[in-house]
Design an enzyme around this catalytic site. Structure first.
Site, PDB file in Angstrom:
ATOM      1  N   ALA A   1     -20.620 -37.528  -7.770  1.00 18.91           N
ATOM      2  CA  ALA A   1     -19.179 -37.272  -7.841  1.00 18.91           C
ATOM      3  C   ALA A   1     -18.747 -36.999  -9.278  1.00 18.91           C
ATOM      4  CB  ALA A   1     -18.418 -38.473  -7.300  1.00 18.91           C
TER       5      ALA A   1
ATOM      6  N   ASN B   1     -28.616 -33.603  -4.440  1.00 24.73           N
ATOM      7  CA  ASN B   1     -27.285 -34.205  -4.365  1.00 24.73           C
ATOM      8  C   ASN B   1     -26.692 -34.282  -5.761  1.00 24.73           C
ATOM      9  OD1 ASN B   1     -25.463 -35.822  -2.312  1.00 24.73           O
ATOM     10  ND2 ASN B   1     -25.353 -36.867  -4.286  1.00 24.73           N
TER      11      ASN B   1
ATOM     12  N   ALA C   1     -25.820 -42.107 -14.020  1.00 17.17           N
ATOM     13  CA  ALA C   1     -24.371 -41.918 -13.973  1.00 17.17           C
ATOM     14  C   ALA C   1     -23.812 -41.859 -15.395  1.00 17.17           C
ATOM     15  CB  ALA C   1     -23.716 -43.050 -13.206  1.00 17.17           C
TER      16      ALA C   1
ATOM     17  N   ARG D   1      15.227   3.478   0.593  1.00 17.62           N
ATOM     18  CA  ARG D   1      15.730   2.220   1.161  1.00 17.62           C
ATOM     19  C   ARG D   1      14.780   1.038   0.949  1.00 17.62           C
ATOM     20  NH1 ARG D   1      17.066   4.577   6.920  1.00 17.62           N
ATOM     21  NH2 ARG D   1      15.735   6.222   6.094  1.00 17.62           N
TER      22      ARG D   1
ATOM     23  N   LYS E   1     -17.908 -21.421  -9.015  1.00 22.50           N
ATOM     24  CA  LYS E   1     -17.808 -20.026  -9.430  1.00 22.50           C
ATOM     25  C   LYS E   1     -19.181 -19.523  -9.808  1.00 22.50           C
ATOM     26  CE  LYS E   1     -17.826 -18.565 -13.328  1.00 22.50           C
ATOM     27  NZ  LYS E   1     -17.778 -18.245 -14.770  1.00 22.50           N
TER      28      LYS E   1
ATOM     29  N   LEU F   1       2.314  13.421   6.564  1.00 16.81           N
ATOM     30  CA  LEU F   1       3.486  13.709   5.726  1.00 16.81           C
ATOM     31  C   LEU F   1       3.878  12.464   4.932  1.00 16.81           C
ATOM     32  CD1 LEU F   1       5.672  15.742   8.245  1.00 16.81           C
ATOM     33  CD2 LEU F   1       3.846  16.531   6.713  1.00 16.81           C
TER      34      LEU F   1
ATOM     35  N   ASN G   1      11.605  11.732  19.473  1.00 19.59           N
ATOM     36  CA  ASN G   1      10.457  12.339  18.799  1.00 19.59           C
ATOM     37  C   ASN G   1       9.847  11.318  17.849  1.00 19.59           C
ATOM     38  OD1 ASN G   1       8.693  13.888  17.252  1.00 19.59           O
ATOM     39  ND2 ASN G   1      10.336  14.758  15.993  1.00 19.59           N
TER      40      ASN G   1
ATOM     41  N   TYR H   1     -16.835 -29.527 -10.823  1.00 18.10           N
ATOM     42  CA  TYR H   1     -16.779 -28.106 -11.139  1.00 18.10           C
ATOM     43  C   TYR H   1     -18.199 -27.595 -11.334  1.00 18.10           C
ATOM     44  CZ  TYR H   1     -16.302 -23.717 -13.549  1.00 18.10           C
ATOM     45  OH  TYR H   1     -16.435 -22.399 -13.889  1.00 18.10           O
TER      46      TYR H   1
ATOM     47  N   TYR I   1     -18.995 -23.205 -20.755  1.00 18.56           N
ATOM     48  CA  TYR I   1     -18.289 -22.371 -21.735  1.00 18.56           C
ATOM     49  C   TYR I   1     -18.258 -23.062 -23.081  1.00 18.56           C
ATOM     50  CZ  TYR I   1     -14.404 -19.442 -23.458  1.00 18.56           C
ATOM     51  OH  TYR I   1     -13.617 -18.574 -24.162  1.00 18.56           O
TER      52      TYR I   1
HETATM   53  C1  UD1 Z   1      11.790  12.967  11.568  1.00 13.61           C
HETATM   54  C2  UD1 Z   1      11.975  13.974  12.702  1.00 13.61           C
HETATM   55  C3  UD1 Z   1      12.675  13.289  13.867  1.00 13.61           C
HETATM   56  C4  UD1 Z   1      11.886  12.096  14.312  1.00 13.61           C
HETATM   57  C5  UD1 Z   1      11.611  11.144  13.146  1.00 13.61           C
HETATM   58  C6  UD1 Z   1      10.609  10.081  13.570  1.00 13.61           C
HETATM   59  C7  UD1 Z   1      12.210  16.189  11.673  1.00 13.61           C
HETATM   60  C8  UD1 Z   1      13.146  17.240  11.266  1.00 13.61           C
HETATM   61  N1  UD1 Z   1      12.743  15.094  12.209  1.00 13.61           N
HETATM   62  O1  UD1 Z   1      13.098  12.585  11.151  1.00 13.61           O
HETATM   63  O2  UD1 Z   1      12.812  14.198  14.954  1.00 13.61           O
HETATM   64  O3  UD1 Z   1      12.552  11.399  15.352  1.00 13.61           O
HETATM   65  O4  UD1 Z   1      11.030  11.865  12.031  1.00 13.61           O
HETATM   66  O5  UD1 Z   1      10.493   9.106  12.586  1.00 13.61           O
HETATM   67  O6  UD1 Z   1      10.996  16.351  11.545  1.00 13.61           O
HETATM   68  N2  UD1 Z   1       8.543  14.379   4.601  1.00 13.61           N
HETATM   69  C9  UD1 Z   1       7.859  15.131   3.696  1.00 13.61           C
HETATM   70  N3  UD1 Z   1       8.490  16.200   3.125  1.00 13.61           N
HETATM   71  C10 UD1 Z   1       9.739  16.543   3.442  1.00 13.61           C
HETATM   72  C11 UD1 Z   1      10.422  15.765   4.391  1.00 13.61           C
HETATM   73  C12 UD1 Z   1       9.812  14.698   4.956  1.00 13.61           C
HETATM   74  O7  UD1 Z   1       6.695  14.840   3.389  1.00 13.61           O
HETATM   75  O8  UD1 Z   1      10.220  17.524   2.892  1.00 13.61           O
HETATM   76  C13 UD1 Z   1       7.864  13.221   5.207  1.00 13.61           C
HETATM   77  C14 UD1 Z   1       8.538  11.913   4.865  1.00 13.61           C
HETATM   78  O9  UD1 Z   1       7.951  11.330   3.709  1.00 13.61           O
HETATM   79  C15 UD1 Z   1       8.248  11.084   6.096  1.00 13.61           C
HETATM   80  C16 UD1 Z   1       8.169  12.115   7.212  1.00 13.61           C
HETATM   81  O10 UD1 Z   1       7.953  13.362   6.598  1.00 13.61           O
HETATM   82  O11 UD1 Z   1       7.000  10.423   6.037  1.00 13.61           O
HETATM   83  C17 UD1 Z   1       9.446  12.172   8.056  1.00 13.61           C
HETATM   84  O12 UD1 Z   1      10.530  12.538   7.245  1.00 13.61           O
HETATM   85  P1  UD1 Z   1      11.950  11.880   7.361  1.00 13.61           P
HETATM   86  O13 UD1 Z   1      12.845  12.468   6.350  1.00 13.61           O
HETATM   87  O14 UD1 Z   1      11.815  10.409   7.404  1.00 13.61           O
HETATM   88  O15 UD1 Z   1      12.391  12.451   8.787  1.00 13.61           O
HETATM   89  P2  UD1 Z   1      13.418  11.799   9.766  1.00 13.61           P
HETATM   90  O16 UD1 Z   1      14.792  12.200   9.361  1.00 13.61           O
HETATM   91  O17 UD1 Z   1      13.135  10.371   9.963  1.00 13.61           O
END
Ligand code: UD1
Ligand code: CA
Length: 482
Positions: free
Chosen positions: A388, A385, A431, A19, A359, A12, A178, A374, A395
């Site tokens: 120095a 050898n 030299a 951030r 190079k 994902l 999780n 160089y 070039y």
């Molecule tokens: C998610 C979990 C949470 C877990 C945490 C671990 C869910 C609902 N929650 O929360 O339980 O503890 O990860 O880090 O799954 N992403 C997509 N598409 C989307 C949403 C997210 O690709 O629509 C990807 C984000 O880019 C990211 C990952 O999924 O890489 C997690 O998404 P994020 O929004 O960070 O979930 P958390 O709120 O951290």
């Protein structure tokens, strides 16, 4: 290895990562020589899945381009709007064409410390326990923000995952979280995703809801607790990015040390995940080893050295040096204060000494370029050898030209080799020579102005000066001695 081979791994990576405060999408930020998503894809590949799908959304073209270039064989699925992790997985399964039977592993693209070993363990637990879903969990010191693992008070079985924002105070006290990594039965996953609702605090399709859905339908839900909670560290900002780099770097160096490499001061050494070592290599403080750099047995590198895509041969010594795409032969010596640019090849026991830049240069066995020189676009034979302060003048303002110097040559200090030019085997040069014409084997080339001494010049032109007095005293003394 492929005993528990998954049908697919889904990564994902559609989120924006606001951030990070960056123009670069979060998953393309790099640590230890790979993008964040690159680390995850590399770990996922250790499972040898039939399909590897990355869900892209934010800056999709850029992420896709990166994956195509660096991680051939990965597929992408496009999630136009980030409607939640469950929605993202649904889109990935659509990309695969519905009927995924077998195990589907889901991981996040921003957890670069997750190892292939841990994924393998998760897949093994999932298969061994015959689960419909197995979640990778971890006990963390601070569970703020994470989904909490809710277990049955009596049996200890996982009953649900509750997101921080949706959790009660009692649930928020739970420190088992999780990780966002799961193994699913593909068919059951696809069915359950169709039943996921959006009536939660974020109005999203939560992948985590699949656990409760499967459990209520009477399927086995299991968990695999990660041995080291730091492995599941997700990157949200640049402080976490630096922390992940530090942890990964230590892991890489510890692996090298356990394999017989001496790292004098691990805190001051940075290595990329792609660097390889042989036993008895030694790494001194202040050293960065990048890209496809390789240290052979007994190679000694540093202090204060940066090597990228550079091969250091057995027993070679590289001190205070910057090198990029160079090959350093067995027992060769480089630096202190050398700069080896792409295409430099140093033979066995060759030397590129102090304040030497090279190079596109091939330097033969036992040949030495010890000081202040160089060497660009050159081929030098064996046991030659180079004096120095020599410059290979490659070039002419428009094109680069090649210099060839033979074996067993002795070229004088402060020579200019104006390319294209060839110096034959066993030749010498005087030299201060500017070599513009080929030098036949075994000759001495002299290409400099003749020296002329104008006697008494100082007495005539600088009368009364300290120089004139010193000269007069020396003349008196010499005549007194006669
Ligand atoms: C998610 C979990 C949470 C877990 C945490 C671990 C869910 C609902 N929650 O929360 O339980 O503890 O990860 O880090 O799954 N992403 C997509 N598409 C989307 C949403 C997210 O690709 O629509 C990807 C984000 O880019 C990211 C990952 O999924 O890489 C997690 O998404 P994020 O929004 O960070 O979930 P958390 O709120 O951290
Ligand atoms: Ca997250």
């Amino acid at each position: 290895m492929s005993a528990n081979r998954p049908a697919a791994v889904v990564v994902l990576a559609a989120g924006e990562g606001t951030r990070m405060k960056s123009k670069t999408p979060k998953v393309l930020h790099e640590i230890s020589g790979r993008s964040l998503v690159g680390h995850v894809v590399t770990a996922a590949r250790e499972l040898d899945p039939e399909h590897l799908v990355v869900v892209v959304g934010h800056a999709a073209d850029q992420v896709r381009g990166h994956l195509t270039e660096r991680y051939a064989g990965t597929r992408t699925a496009f999630q136009a709007e980030q409607n939640g992790t469950g929605h993202a997985v649904r889109i990935a399964l659509d990309e695969l064409g519905q009927s995924v039977s077998g195990t589907v592993v889901v991981v996040c693209g921003d957890t670069p410390l997750l190892s292939g070993e841990t994924l393998t363990e998760l897949a093994a637990t999932h298969a061994g326990d015959g689960n419909a879903v197995t979640v990778l969990t971890a006990e963390v010191p601070d569970s703020t923000g994470y989904g909490r693992i809710v277990r049955d008070a009596g049996t200890g079985a996982v009953t649900a995952i509750v997101e921080h924002k949706d959790a009660t105070d009692g649930q928020r006290a739970i420190r088992e979280i999780n990780s966002g990594v799961f193994a699913f039965d593909g068919q059951l996953l696809a069915d359950a995703l169709g039943k996921v609702r959006t009536d939660n605090s974020q109005g999203e399709e939560y992948l985590t809801d699949v656990l409760g859905i499967l459990r209520e339908a009477g399927h086995r839900v299991g968990a695999c607790v990660a041995g080291d909670h730091r492995e599941i560290l997700g990157i949200n900002n640049r402080v976490q990015l630096a922390e992940a780099r530090r942890l990964l770097n230590i892991r890489l160096l510890e692996r090298a040390m356990m394999a017989g490499v001496t790292v004098v001061d691990p805190a001051s050494v940075l290595v990329d995940a792609t660097v390889t070592f042989e036993p008895d290599a030694i790494i001194h403080p202040g050293t960065q080893l990048l890209g496809l750099t390789r240290l052979a047995e007994g190679a000694e590198v540093g202090p204060n050295t940066r090597l990228r895509d550079t091969v250091v041969g057995p027993g070679a010594r590289v001190d205070n040096t910057v090198a990029d795409s160079a090959e350093i032969g067995e027992g060769a010596s480089v630096g202190p204060f050398a700069y080896l640019r792409p295409g430099t090849r140093l033979g066995k026991k060759a030397k590129a000494g102090t304040y030497v830049e090279m190079k596109n240069a091939s330097v033969g066995e036992g040949t030495k370029v010890p000081h202040l020189s160089y060497v660009g676009d050159a081929t030098i034979g064996d046991f030659t050898n180079i004096g120095a302060a020599s410059v290979f003048v490659n070039y002419d303002g428009e094109a680069k030209h090649h210099t060839t110097i033979g074996s067993h040559c002795k070229t004088g200090s402060d020579n200019m080799f104006v390319a294209p030019v060839t110096v034959g085997d066993g030749a010498y040069t005087a030299a201060g020579s500017v070599i513009t014409k080929d030098v036949p084997a075994g000759s001495l080339a002299v290409a400099r102005g003749q020296q002329r001494n104008i006697e008494g010049w100082v007495a005539r032109k600088r009368p009364g000066s300290a120089a004139a007095q010193a000269a007069a005293a020396a003349t008196d003394k010499a005549s007194g001695e006669n």
